[in-house]
Design a protein around this motif. Structure first.
Motif: not given
Length: 220
Positions: A130-141
Motif C-alpha cells: 500500500p505505501l508503494s502505491l501511496y508513494m506513486l500517487g505522491d510522485y509530484s512531491n
C-alpha cells in the motif's frame, strides 16, 4: 485385569482430549473463515462505494459495471481485482487505486482493446505494498537530495535508494523508516524508478521509468 482397565482409561482419556482439541480447532477454523469472509465483504463494499462516488449518478455507475461483468474480458479483470482485495489488508490506498482502475475499465467502450494494459497494471499492483502505491500517487512531491559520492551507469545513478529513503522520511515524519525502505525497494526492484543527477551536480532526482509513468497514470 487392572492393567487392561488402566489402559482403557488412558485410551478413553486421550480420545476425550484429542476430540476436544479437534472441536476447538474446528471452531477456530470456522471463526477465522467467518472473519475472513466478513473482512472481504467489507473491502468489496468499500471498493464499490469508492467506485460509485466517482459518478454523478449511482445508477449510471452500476449500469456501467453491469456491462463490464457480463463481458468475458471484464470478468477476468474483475476477478483479478477481487484477488488483490483478498490478498491485501483493508487499506484506503489500495481501495482508492483499484477504484480508479475500475472506473477506467467500466468507461471503456472496447474491453478487449484495454484488456492487456489493464491486466498489466493489476499485475504490477499485486506486487506492491500500500505505501508503494501511496508513494506513486505522491510522485509530484518526491524530494531531491544530495549524494556526495556518485556511482553512475550511463545517465543513471546507482545506490540512491537509502538516500531517497532519508529524504522522503524527512518530509514524511509520521511514516516509519523501515516501511519507506520496503516501499522504495519495491519500486526500484520492479523497475518503476531510476535516479539521475541534476545538471551534472551532486543533487539527485528520482524519476519514474516508462513503466512507472504508465502505472502512475493508470491509478491516479
Amino acid at each position: 485385569s487392572s492393567k487392561e482397565v488402566i489402559g482403557e482409561s488412558i485410551k478413553n482419556g486421550l480420545s476425550i482430549v484429542t476430540g476436544g482439541i479437534s472441536d476447538c480447532l474446528f471452531e477456530i477454523t470456522s471463526w477465522k473463515s467467518t472473519v475472513d469472509k466478513n473482512m472481504n465483504d467489507a473491502k468489496k463494499a468499500l471498493l464499490m462505494a469508492e467506485y460509485l462516488n466517482k459518478f454523478d449518478s449511482i445508477e449510471y455507475g452500476v449500469e456501467k459495471l453491469k456491462r463490464v461483468v457480463s463481458d468475458l474480458y471484464g470478468q477476468t479483470l474483475f476477478s483479478k481485482i477481487d484477488s488483490i482485495l483478498e490478498d491485501n489488508p483493508l487499506d484506503e490506498e489500495v481501495i482508492k487505486r483499484l477504484s480508479n482502475i475500475m472506473k477506467t475499465i467500466s468507461e471503456s467502450e472496447n474491453l478487449e482493446s484495454i484488456f492487456t494494459s489493464s491486466k498489466q497494471v493489476l499485475n504490477l499492483i499485486e506486487n506492491l505494498s500500500p505505501l508503494s502505491l501511496y508513494m506513486l500517487g505522491d510522485y509530484s512531491n518526491w524530494p531531491s537530495f544530495e549524494m556526495p559520492a556518485l556511482i553512475s551507469m550511463g545517465s543513471f545513478v546507482n545506490g540512491f535508494e537509502s538516500h531517497f529513503v532519508e529524504a522522503y522520511k524527512n518530509r514524511n515524519s509520521s511514516i516509519e523508516k523501515n516501511v519507506i525502505e520496503t516501499a522504495v525497494s519495491e519500486l526500484s526492484s520492479s523497475g518503476l524508478i531510476v535516479a539521475q543527477n541534476i545538471n551534472e551536480s551532486n543533487v539527485i532526482r528520482v524519476m519514474l521509468t516508462n513503466t512507472g509513468v504508465f502505472l502512475h497514470d493508470s491509478i491516479s
